[in-house]
Design a protein around this motif. Structure first.
Motif, PDB file in Angstrom:
ATOM      1  N   THR A  96      -8.363   6.429   7.173  1.00 28.17           N
ATOM      2  CA  THR A  96      -8.234   5.328   8.125  1.00 28.17           C
ATOM      3  C   THR A  96      -8.144   3.984   7.413  1.00 28.17           C
ATOM      4  O   THR A  96      -7.341   3.116   7.790  1.00 28.17           O
ATOM      5  CB  THR A  96      -9.409   5.326   9.108  1.00 28.17           C
ATOM      6  OG1 THR A  96      -9.505   6.608   9.741  1.00 28.17           O
ATOM      7  CG2 THR A  96      -9.217   4.261  10.178  1.00 28.17           C
ATOM      8  N   ALA A  97      -8.956   3.800   6.366  1.00 30.02           N
ATOM      9  CA  ALA A  97      -8.909   2.542   5.613  1.00 30.02           C
ATOM     10  C   ALA A  97      -7.526   2.344   4.999  1.00 30.02           C
ATOM     11  O   ALA A  97      -6.955   1.233   5.046  1.00 30.02           O
ATOM     12  CB  ALA A  97      -9.980   2.534   4.531  1.00 30.02           C
ATOM     13  N   THR A 148       0.837  -1.210   0.000  1.00 29.25           N
ATOM     14  CA  THR A 148       0.000   0.000   0.000  1.00 29.25           C
ATOM     15  C   THR A 148       0.864   1.248   0.000  1.00 29.25           C
ATOM     16  O   THR A 148       0.574   2.219  -0.702  1.00 29.25           O
ATOM     17  CB  THR A 148      -0.910  -0.003   1.240  1.00 29.25           C
ATOM     18  OG1 THR A 148      -1.592  -1.254   1.330  1.00 29.25           O
ATOM     19  CG2 THR A 148      -1.933   1.111   1.144  1.00 29.25           C
ATOM     20  N   ALA A 149       1.946   1.240   0.792  1.00 31.41           N
ATOM     21  CA  ALA A 149       2.859   2.386   0.812  1.00 31.41           C
ATOM     22  C   ALA A 149       3.545   2.554  -0.535  1.00 31.41           C
ATOM     23  O   ALA A 149       3.740   3.673  -1.014  1.00 31.41           O
ATOM     24  CB  ALA A 149       3.892   2.213   1.924  1.00 31.41           C
ATOM     25  N   ALA A 150       3.912   1.423  -1.169  1.00 33.04           N
ATOM     26  CA  ALA A 150       4.545   1.492  -2.486  1.00 33.04           C
ATOM     27  C   ALA A 150       3.591   2.088  -3.521  1.00 33.04           C
ATOM     28  O   ALA A 150       3.990   2.887  -4.367  1.00 33.04           O
ATOM     29  CB  ALA A 150       4.992   0.099  -2.917  1.00 33.04           C
ATOM     30  N   LEU A 151       2.307   1.685  -3.457  1.00 27.86           N
ATOM     31  CA  LEU A 151       1.314   2.247  -4.372  1.00 27.86           C
ATOM     32  C   LEU A 151       1.155   3.742  -4.145  1.00 27.86           C
ATOM     33  O   LEU A 151       1.053   4.522  -5.094  1.00 27.86           O
ATOM     34  CB  LEU A 151      -0.019   1.533  -4.178  1.00 27.86           C
ATOM     35  CG  LEU A 151      -1.208   2.082  -4.987  1.00 27.86           C
ATOM     36  CD1 LEU A 151      -0.919   1.985  -6.482  1.00 27.86           C
ATOM     37  CD2 LEU A 151      -2.485   1.336  -4.626  1.00 27.86           C
ATOM     38  N   SER A 152       1.159   4.149  -2.883  1.00 26.58           N
ATOM     39  CA  SER A 152       1.047   5.575  -2.567  1.00 26.58           C
ATOM     40  C   SER A 152       2.212   6.356  -3.152  1.00 26.58           C
ATOM     41  O   SER A 152       2.036   7.446  -3.701  1.00 26.58           O
ATOM     42  CB  SER A 152       0.980   5.764  -1.048  1.00 26.58           C
ATOM     43  OG  SER A 152       0.926   7.121  -0.703  1.00 26.58           O
ATOM     44  N   ARG A 209      -2.323  -0.418   5.118  1.00 22.90           N
ATOM     45  CA  ARG A 209      -0.866  -0.279   5.158  1.00 22.90           C
ATOM     46  C   ARG A 209      -0.287  -1.001   6.372  1.00 22.90           C
ATOM     47  O   ARG A 209       0.770  -1.639   6.285  1.00 22.90           O
ATOM     48  CB  ARG A 209      -0.492   1.202   5.197  1.00 22.90           C
ATOM     49  CG  ARG A 209       0.989   1.479   5.121  1.00 22.90           C
ATOM     50  CD  ARG A 209       1.299   2.954   5.070  1.00 22.90           C
ATOM     51  NE  ARG A 209       0.730   3.586   3.885  1.00 22.90           N
ATOM     52  CZ  ARG A 209       1.002   4.828   3.512  1.00 22.90           C
ATOM     53  NH1 ARG A 209       1.829   5.565   4.236  1.00 22.90           N
ATOM     54  NH2 ARG A 209       0.445   5.349   2.440  1.00 22.90           N
ATOM     55  N   SER A 210      -0.985  -0.914   7.491  1.00 25.98           N
ATOM     56  CA  SER A 210      -0.495  -1.561   8.710  1.00 25.98           C
ATOM     57  C   SER A 210      -0.567  -3.077   8.617  1.00 25.98           C
ATOM     58  O   SER A 210       0.323  -3.789   9.106  1.00 25.98           O
ATOM     59  CB  SER A 210      -1.314  -1.082   9.915  1.00 25.98           C
ATOM     60  OG  SER A 210      -1.185   0.319  10.102  1.00 25.98           O
ATOM     61  N   LEU A 211      -1.628  -3.597   7.998  1.00 29.02           N
ATOM     62  CA  LEU A 211      -1.797  -5.047   7.908  1.00 29.02           C
ATOM     63  C   LEU A 211      -0.846  -5.687   6.907  1.00 29.02           C
ATOM     64  O   LEU A 211      -0.514  -6.867   7.032  1.00 29.02           O
ATOM     65  CB  LEU A 211      -3.243  -5.380   7.531  1.00 29.02           C
ATOM     66  CG  LEU A 211      -4.310  -5.099   8.603  1.00 29.02           C
ATOM     67  CD1 LEU A 211      -5.697  -5.331   8.048  1.00 29.02           C
ATOM     68  CD2 LEU A 211      -4.068  -5.974   9.836  1.00 29.02           C
TER      69      LEU A 211
END
Length: 592
Positions: A369-370, A310-314, A375-377
């Motif tokens: 939040t989603a 998710t961070a990479a996509l961001s 990202r956390s999971l």
């Protein structure tokens, strides 16, 4: 006045002495290493001292960034070094040890070796060098002349990352207001205070309940936001950072926005429209959004091995220009939010303002939040003890939950901790909303909540979703207060509940900014005296049950709000005006 000691006579035609005097330094020239030590010893211990090479060539703003920033004990650029009172002993020792080789760059390295951090500002296109011959000197002067020092200074006064409205509708001209203020000797604290006054006048105009008042309120709210941007730009333009300024900057934005909500609610009441529940709901939602931001950021402050897809996509989306602005606008940062509030205030009614605001903030909260949950999971990272401690402090655990945590031992594994916090909070909120007003069931649910919250924080908060625990606690406390006041039907209960949540929210914001400054949460004595989140919830639910048939419930809430506000404000003011308080200024541009 600060003192700058040149380690020799400047080259002919050098503007160095004028530049240093323009930065507020008393300039003196040392004639050799022995004279340097004598002149350094003659400077009073509490005075900032700079050592500057006589052949230094560069921009005045480069010197300003290195030599005058009060946030750092020492700062340096090639050919120049400055230290404050806390690093004077290290400076004297380095000069004595180096002797004839005590040039500013060598002294800076020696100070850094001794353990004092030396701030080296990013200069970008600015120049700072020590030419070794006439050819290099001519080249350095040409490079300096090719860059407009003032233009760079104005540009750097604006945050590099801000919202669309702030970037294109405010900062394009507010930076010039900041320069105008600097040239007239105004301080960021004065501008911050002016912003608060303008916002309070806007709230008073909204409280009139007239169309003229609403229009004036919208215009003044935007003017307050312009000043709010200006104070930070003035601080960066002139490097005027202070502990008091940090406190004002950290609290006044929330005070202005929530006072404006109260003004809108008062104005609506004049027109026989009770929107206090909506006003309180907007404050609760916005405060919970902020604690989600703070909690997530603190949990990842020094985390390692972030490999989240998710961070990479961001990061990939950030490389596509237009998506950056869309994503910043979706989260409804302070600029977009205040502009929306101002326009709707002028054109519609307070009820419409709050309904649209609640919908917009709810969508923004779900989006952010989603993304953070995903990202956390999906990340593989190890959270540090510091992050776990910060989350524990953000939890605001009181003495009752502390006792439960001791008996719970090492806590619960995996996702059980945030699940317990969520279930306990949901139970007390649902009970407050669904049971008849005056029932003892909310108090029973609050007692169960005390047990679940204590177990949730019993172990180190290092789980992937443990950063959600403080937001769950905030939502449970704030929404329960809202539910009980709304269900009571007693005149004045909702305004009193608004004051109570505002007082508690201030305590939580104060905690956040202390943690961000690296000084930790408020004293445990204060946290215990205020009851912690679970203690306050027990008190509020008990008051609702005991005073259900009496008109004194609003008075009890107001007294509780006043006592809590007095306790936290006294401690907060004591801390932020003390010498040990950090100068914490938001330079991230994150939405607020």
């Amino acid at each position: 006045m600060s003192t700058a000691i040149l380690t020799g006579t400047p080259a002919a035609g050098s503007p160095l002495e004028d530049d240093l005097r323009g930065l507020g330094f008393d300039v003196t020239v040392a004639d050799g290493p022995d004279d340097l030590a004598v002149r350094l010893a003659a400077v009073p211990p509490a005075v900032r001292v700079a050592l500057v090479h006589p052949r230094f060539t560069g921009h005045r703003h480069a010197l300003r960034l290195a030599l005058t920033d009060p946030r750092f004990p020492a700062g340096a650029v090639p050919g120049a070094l400055a230290v404050d009172a806390t690093a004077r002993a290290e400076l004297a020792a380095a000069v004595k040890e180096l002797g004839a080789t005590a040039a500013p760059d060598a002294v800076a390295e020696a100070i850094e070796t001794s353990g004092t951090a030396v701030h080296r500002p990013e200069l970008g296109v600015l120049t700072a060098s020590v030419p070794s011959d006439d050819a290099e000197l001519a080249a350095a002067r040409a490079a300096t002349a090719a860059v407009d020092d003032e233009r760079v200074r104005l540009r750097s006064a604006v945050k590099s990352r801000d919202g669309f409205f702030t970037t294109y509708c405010v900062s394009t001209y507010s930076r010039y207001i900041a320069r105008w203020c600097a040239r007239r000797g105004l301080t960021p604290n004065q501008v911050t205070t002016a912003s608060l006054v303008v916002a309070l006048i806007a709230a008073a105009c909204a409280a009139t309940g007239t169309r003229t008042g609403y229009v004036a309120a919208g215009v003044l709210l935007l003017a307050s936001f312009v000043l709010d941007c200006t104070d930070g730009q003035l601080a960066r333009y002139s490097l005027q950072y202070s502990t008091l300024g940090a406190w004002l900057d950290a609290t006044f934005d929330r005070a202005k926005e929530y006072a404006y909500y109260a003004g809108l609610a008062l104005g609506a009441a004049r027109n026989h429209d009770d929107v206090w529940a909506l006003a309180l709901g907007a404050m609760v939602l916005q405060s919970c959004r902020h604690i989600v931001d703070f909690s997530f950021n603190e949990s990842n402050h020094d985390a390692t091995a972030n490999t989240s897809p998710t961070a990479a996509l961001s990061d990939k989306l950030d490389s596509v220009g237009w998506t950056v602005w869309v994503r910043r606008m979706i989260v409804l940062p302070i600029g977009e939010r205040w502009a929306l509030i101002a326009v709707l205030t002028a054109a519609t009614t307070p009820r419409v303002v709050f309904v649209v605001l609640l919908i917009g903030c709810a969508l923004a909260a779900c989006y952010t939040t989603a993304g953070r949950v995903l990202r956390s999971l999906t990340r593989r990272a190890r959270r540090t003890d510091r992050a776990a401690q910060a989350l524990g402090e953000l939890a605001d655990t009181g003495p009752l939950a502390e006792v439960v945590a001791r008996f719970a031992g090492r806590g619960v594994p995996g996702l059980a901790a945030p699940a317990l916090a969520l279930l306990g909070g949901a139970a007390v909120v649902a009970t407050a909303w669904l049971t008849p007003y005056g029932s003892w069931w909310p108090l029973v649910a609050a007692a169960v909540y005390t047990l679940t919250s204590g177990v949730a924080v019993a172990g180190p908060l290092k789980g992937s979703l443990d950063w959600l625990i403080p937001p769950f606690f905030r939502a449970a406390e704030y929404v329960t207060v809202l539910a009980l006041a709304a269900r009571s039907g007693v005149h004045g209960a909702l305004p009193a509940a608004f004051g109570l949540v505002a007082a508690v929210a201030y305590h939580h914001y104060d905690t956040v900014y202390r943690i961000r400054g690296g000084t930790g949460a408020p004293p445990r004595g204060l946290v215990r005296a205020t009851g912690g989140h679970e203690g306050r919830l027990l008190v509020v639910t008990a008051l609702a049950a005991l005073l259900a048939t009496r008109p004194t419930y609003p008075t009890a809430l107001a007294v509780l709000a006043g006592v809590l506000a007095l306790m936290v404000l006294i401690e907060s003011i004591r801390f932020w005006v003390s010498a040990g308080a950090p100068a914490v200024h938001d330079e991230t541009g994150e939405p607020s």
